[in-house]
Design an enzyme around this catalytic site. Structure first.
Site, PDB file in Angstrom:
ATOM      1  CB  SER A 121      -0.865   0.046   1.264  1.00  0.00           C
ATOM      2  OG  SER A 121      -1.575  -1.131   1.427  1.00  0.00           O
ATOM      3  CG  HIS A 142      -2.901  -0.919  -3.640  1.00  0.00           C
ATOM      4  ND1 HIS A 142      -3.606   0.235  -3.372  1.00  0.00           N
ATOM      5  CD2 HIS A 142      -2.739  -1.538  -2.444  1.00  0.00           C
ATOM      6  CE1 HIS A 142      -3.857   0.312  -2.083  1.00  0.00           C
ATOM      7  NE2 HIS A 142      -3.355  -0.740  -1.495  1.00  0.00           N
ATOM      8  CD  GLU A 154      -4.361   3.250  -5.861  1.00  0.00           C
ATOM      9  OE1 GLU A 154      -4.707   4.431  -5.756  1.00  0.00           O
ATOM     10  OE2 GLU A 154      -3.741   2.657  -4.947  1.00  0.00           O
ATOM     11  CG  ASN A 192      -3.921   3.321   0.766  1.00  0.00           C
ATOM     12  OD1 ASN A 192      -5.145   3.295   0.884  1.00  0.00           O
ATOM     13  ND2 ASN A 192      -3.179   2.236   0.763  1.00  0.00           N
TER      14      ASN A 192
HETATM   15  N1  LIG Z   1      -5.422  -4.425   4.942  1.00  0.00           N
HETATM   16  C1  LIG Z   1      -5.773  -3.672   3.921  1.00  0.00           C
HETATM   17  O1  LIG Z   1      -6.831  -3.039   3.939  1.00  0.00           O
HETATM   18  C2  LIG Z   1      -4.876  -3.582   2.713  1.00  0.00           C
HETATM   19  C3  LIG Z   1      -5.408  -3.057   1.524  1.00  0.00           C
HETATM   20  C4  LIG Z   1      -4.601  -3.051   0.373  1.00  0.00           C
HETATM   21  C5  LIG Z   1      -3.302  -3.506   0.448  1.00  0.00           C
HETATM   22  N2  LIG Z   1      -2.804  -3.990   1.633  1.00  0.00           N
HETATM   23  C6  LIG Z   1      -1.430  -4.485   1.630  1.00  0.00           C
HETATM   24  O2  LIG Z   1      -1.482  -5.897   1.525  1.00  0.00           O
HETATM   25  C7  LIG Z   1      -0.370  -6.483   2.181  1.00  0.00           C
HETATM   26  C8  LIG Z   1      -0.864  -7.490   3.205  1.00  0.00           C
HETATM   27  O3  LIG Z   1      -1.619  -6.810   4.203  1.00  0.00           O
HETATM   28  P1  LIG Z   1      -2.724  -7.545   5.075  1.00  0.00           P
HETATM   29  O4  LIG Z   1      -3.520  -6.485   5.729  1.00  0.00           O
HETATM   30  O5  LIG Z   1      -3.394  -8.571   4.268  1.00  0.00           O
HETATM   31  O6  LIG Z   1      -1.799  -8.241   6.184  1.00  0.00           O
HETATM   32  P2  LIG Z   1      -2.164  -9.442   7.189  1.00  0.00           P
HETATM   33  O7  LIG Z   1      -1.330  -9.242   8.370  1.00  0.00           O
HETATM   34  O8  LIG Z   1      -3.643  -9.531   7.371  1.00  0.00           O
HETATM   35  O9  LIG Z   1      -1.702 -10.750   6.371  1.00  0.00           O
HETATM   36  C9  LIG Z   1      -0.381 -11.044   6.041  1.00  0.00           C
HETATM   37  C10 LIG Z   1      -0.216 -12.542   5.856  1.00  0.00           C
HETATM   38  O10 LIG Z   1       1.087 -12.814   5.358  1.00  0.00           O
HETATM   39  C11 LIG Z   1       1.541 -14.007   5.944  1.00  0.00           C
HETATM   40  N3  LIG Z   1       3.004 -14.089   5.865  1.00  0.00           N
HETATM   41  C12 LIG Z   1       3.917 -13.453   6.627  1.00  0.00           C
HETATM   42  N4  LIG Z   1       5.164 -13.794   6.227  1.00  0.00           N
HETATM   43  C13 LIG Z   1       5.048 -14.649   5.192  1.00  0.00           C
HETATM   44  C14 LIG Z   1       5.965 -15.363   4.373  1.00  0.00           C
HETATM   45  N5  LIG Z   1       7.266 -15.238   4.562  1.00  0.00           N
HETATM   46  N6  LIG Z   1       5.484 -16.174   3.415  1.00  0.00           N
HETATM   47  C15 LIG Z   1       4.163 -16.305   3.218  1.00  0.00           C
HETATM   48  N7  LIG Z   1       3.242 -15.652   3.973  1.00  0.00           N
HETATM   49  C16 LIG Z   1       3.666 -14.838   4.942  1.00  0.00           C
HETATM   50  C17 LIG Z   1       1.016 -13.946   7.359  1.00  0.00           C
HETATM   51  O11 LIG Z   1       0.951 -15.220   7.946  1.00  0.00           O
HETATM   52  C18 LIG Z   1      -0.376 -13.325   7.143  1.00  0.00           C
HETATM   53  O12 LIG Z   1      -1.368 -14.300   6.965  1.00  0.00           O
HETATM   54  C19 LIG Z   1       0.415  -5.338   2.792  1.00  0.00           C
HETATM   55  O13 LIG Z   1       1.448  -4.971   1.917  1.00  0.00           O
HETATM   56  C20 LIG Z   1      -0.626  -4.224   2.868  1.00  0.00           C
HETATM   57  O14 LIG Z   1      -0.067  -2.948   2.840  1.00  0.00           O
HETATM   58  C21 LIG Z   1      -3.577  -4.051   2.752  1.00  0.00           C
END
Ligand SMILES: NC(=O)c1ccc[n+]([C@@H]2O[C@H](COP(=O)([O-])OP(=O)(O)OC[C@H]3O[C@@H](n4cnc5c(N)ncnc54)[C@H](O)[C@@H]3O)[C@@H](O)[C@H]2O)c1
Length: 596
Positions: A121, A142, A154, A192
């Site tokens: 993000s 994204h 995006e 964002n």
């Molecule tokens: N939460 C949101 O609203 C949102 C929206 C758009 C983008 N994002 C982006 O998406 C990405 C993930 O965010 P999220 O909110 O889903 O996080 P999250 O914490 O909910 O999930 C992350 C997952 O990654 C896994 N993980 C960690 N290390 C790992 C590895 N080495 N190999 C495989 N899996 C691994 C974890 O076990 C976890 O299940 C981030 O870059 C975030 O910025 C988040």
């Protein structure tokens, strides 16, 4: 010919990853879904199952299609399973070193032609790409939360991303039924960059007890038509993720203090209060992962009795003023059964206001929303006067005269002499300090702000502004009156912009700055906020409706009061106002409305 993607890999099955898997599998694409451990994999599988089961229950997905969807997903622990996919999307936590490690490994594991994408993000896609030997095949894709629902994607290209990779990914987005905007690699991209300053500000309001979580959220939902309030949205995003995004945006985005994470966020993350995913964030949820909010120790009692606690009885209401707001407010009170005394500066004005109220009530009758008898009863409850002396026996006065402090102060001084003791005196000001008006009387404890939104008969929100001198009884009375009007009254402190304008206008101003910096177009920015965040209007559409002069005036007030450098009005906004491009009312603002 665009490249065919038949199998994609998704790394990390958390909040975003599980949703992204669903998006691909729903559109007939095979997915290799990868996690770091067996328990994490099970959690991801359960999230996907829960989401698709809900879609079936809601009739949005046939059972057979759900089963076919699941058949397309292959779950595995570790990146080795991704050796033959066409594209990988990484969705692991928002840490640069972690993402760089994963990309270096993906580079080793995946075929040379595989496209490697990140769902980051806020981190630099460029910095992630240089961890591989193929930065020209690295791109940002994204998605928005929840990925299966939000239409926007995006697409982030770096200076080295190959044009054909961008084109292939754009074609893929279309196949997924998404709308994409393609942009350069900048912290927060479009949505964002505009969203997180606002979210952080809302958390600061909550942290400083400026308003309750329920009131902050209700204000933005009801005042701006947003699908969720900012604190509920923080819970959906995940507080750990939100913290990392803010932190990165602060460091990458020119150290704008508005992106410095509010201290409370860090405390909540450390305490394990991560939002929906942990079952508790700003709100408490039924269980981890559930969207259902359950009452907790800070949930307010919603009963009428609690609302009326300490409230004074109100039967007769005076409304002073003859403009749009006064007219709407007279109608609202009369329809709700209050006796209303309208006071204007002359019987001619009264006649006009009376006509306007009649016209509006008649519209209600024509549309079948109001019975003729109720219209007549409402009109019968209103008396028309040109002298304040007729307010001697009212229980509440609502002032809605011109937005000038000297005029309001003089009026409140007169009301102080005329009105009986115990009357609640309310101002509808949207930008002046309520305490200034209150101190023009000998009874500042009885003075509140009642900030109605335009058009008052339609908009469901009223901001109840209490000053440092307002008594709890006056606040309770104002809140009870809002409830009796069928409106939601949200209580807040006496600061510039109250809740809604303080949170809304800096965001609009930021959009203007983004346009001014030529990062994106007005159309793409509007699209991004509507399709990525579910906003009813994009920022430029809204600015043209509100009026650029009005928006500039509000933004100036905020800047003057809070001295926040990031609140300085965008030069482009000032120039458009100077040029007389004020929005729809002059047929030209950010867009040309003359030919539409
Ligand atoms: N939460 C949101 O609203 C949102 C929206 C758009 C983008 N994002 C982006 O998406 C990405 C993930 O965010 P999220 O909110 O889903 O996080 P999250 O914490 O909910 O999930 C992350 C997952 O990654 C896994 N993980 C960690 N290390 C790992 C590895 N080495 N190999 C495989 N899996 C691994 C974890 O076990 C976890 O299940 C981030 O870059 C975030 O910025 C988040």
């Amino acid at each position: 010919m665009a490249r065919e993607f038949s199998t994609v890999g998704v790394v990390g099955l958390g909040t975003m990853g599980a949703g992204i898997v669903e998006v691909f599998a729903r559109n007939g694409i095979d997915v290799v879904a990868v996690e770091i451990s067996a328990p994490a994999l099970e959690r991801g599988r359960a999230t996907l199952k829960g989401s698709t089961d809900r879609a079936v229950a809601k009739g949005k997905l046939a059972e057979a299609d759900r089963d076919a969807l699941h058949e397309r997903v292959h779950f595995a622990v570790g990146l080795d399973a991704l050796h033959s996919v066409d594209l990988v999307i990484e969705a692991v936590p928002e840490h640069l070193d972690l993402k760089q490690r994963i990309f270096a490994e993906l580079d080793r594991v995946c075929r040379p032609e595989t496209i490697l994408a990140t769902n980051t993000s806020s981190l630099s896609v460029t910095e992630i790409s240089v961890a591989t030997s193929r930065p020209n095949q690295v791109i940002g894709i994204h998605f928005f939360n929840p990925a299966p629902v939000m239409k926007l994607v995006e697409v982030v290209r770096t200076v080295v991303t190959a044009p054909e990779v961008v084109a292939d990914v754009e074609a893929l987005c279309a196949r997924l039924g998404k709308v994409d905007v393609t942009i350069n690699d900048r912290a927060g991209f479009i949505a964002n960059a505009l969203l997180f300053g606002y979210l952080n500000h809302a958390v600061a309001m909550f942290e400083s007890h400026y308003a309750t979580r329920e009131d902050i959220d209700a204000a933005m939902k009801l005042g701006c038509g947003l699908p969720m309030g900012p604190l509920a949205l923080m819970d959906l995003i995940g507080l750990d993720t939100a913290y990392e995004i803010l932190d990165t945006m602060y460091r990458r985005g020119g150290r704008d203090r508005r992106h410095a994470p509010v201290p409370l966020l860090k405390q909540m993350v450390t305490a394990g209060l991560l939002g929906r995913k942990s079952g508790r964030g700003f709100y408490t949820y039924e269980r981890p992962g559930s969207p259902v909010v359950v009452p907790d120790e800070t949930t307010p009692l919603a009963t009428d009795a609690a609302l009326a606690d300490g409230a004074r009885a109100i039967a007769k209401v005076g409304v002073v003023g003859s403009g749009t707001m006064a007219t709407g407010i007279i109608e609202v009170f009369a329809k709700a059964g209050y006796e209303v005394v309208s006071v204007t500066r002359g019987m001619e004005k009264s006649a006009k206001v009376c006509e306007a109220v009649k016209t509006s009530l008649n519209k209600g009758v024509v549309r079948g929303k109001l019975a003729e008898a109720d219209r007549d009863a409402a009109l019968g409850r209103i008396s028309w006067s040109a002298t304040l002396d007729h307010l001697a026996d009212v229980d509440l006065v609502v002032e809605a005269v011109v937005e000038e402090l000297s005029v309001k102060k003089a009026l409140f001084a007169s009301l102080d002499e005329i009105c009986k003791p115990g009357v609640v005196l309310a101002t509808t000001t949207s930008s002046l300090p309520v305490i200034d008006v209150a101190m023009a009387t000998q009874r500042p404890a009885d003075v509140v702000g009642l900030h109605f939104f335009n058009p008052a008969p339609v908009m469901p929100l009223v901001e109840v502004v209490r000053t440092i001198r307002t008594s709890p009884e006056a606040t309770a009375t104002a809140r009870a009156v809002c409830a009796a009007l069928g409106k939601t009254g949200v209580v807040c402190g006496d600061r510039s912009g109250f809740i809604v304008n303080a949170l809304l206008f800096p965001y609009l101003n930021d959009a203007v700055k983004m346009l001014e910096a030529s990062y994106s177009t007005a159309d793409d920015i509007d699209h991004a906020m509507k399709l990525g965040c579910g906003y009813p209007m994009g920022p430029f559409e809204l600015l043209d409706v509100v009026g650029l002069d009005v928006s500039l005036a509000i933004q100036r007030e905020l800047y003057l009061e809070l001295r926040e450098p990031g609140f300085a009005p965008a030069p482009l906004l000032e120039h458009l106002v100077t040029a007389g491009y004020l929005g729809r009312k002059t047929r030209r603002g950010f867009r040309d409305h003359a030919h539409r």
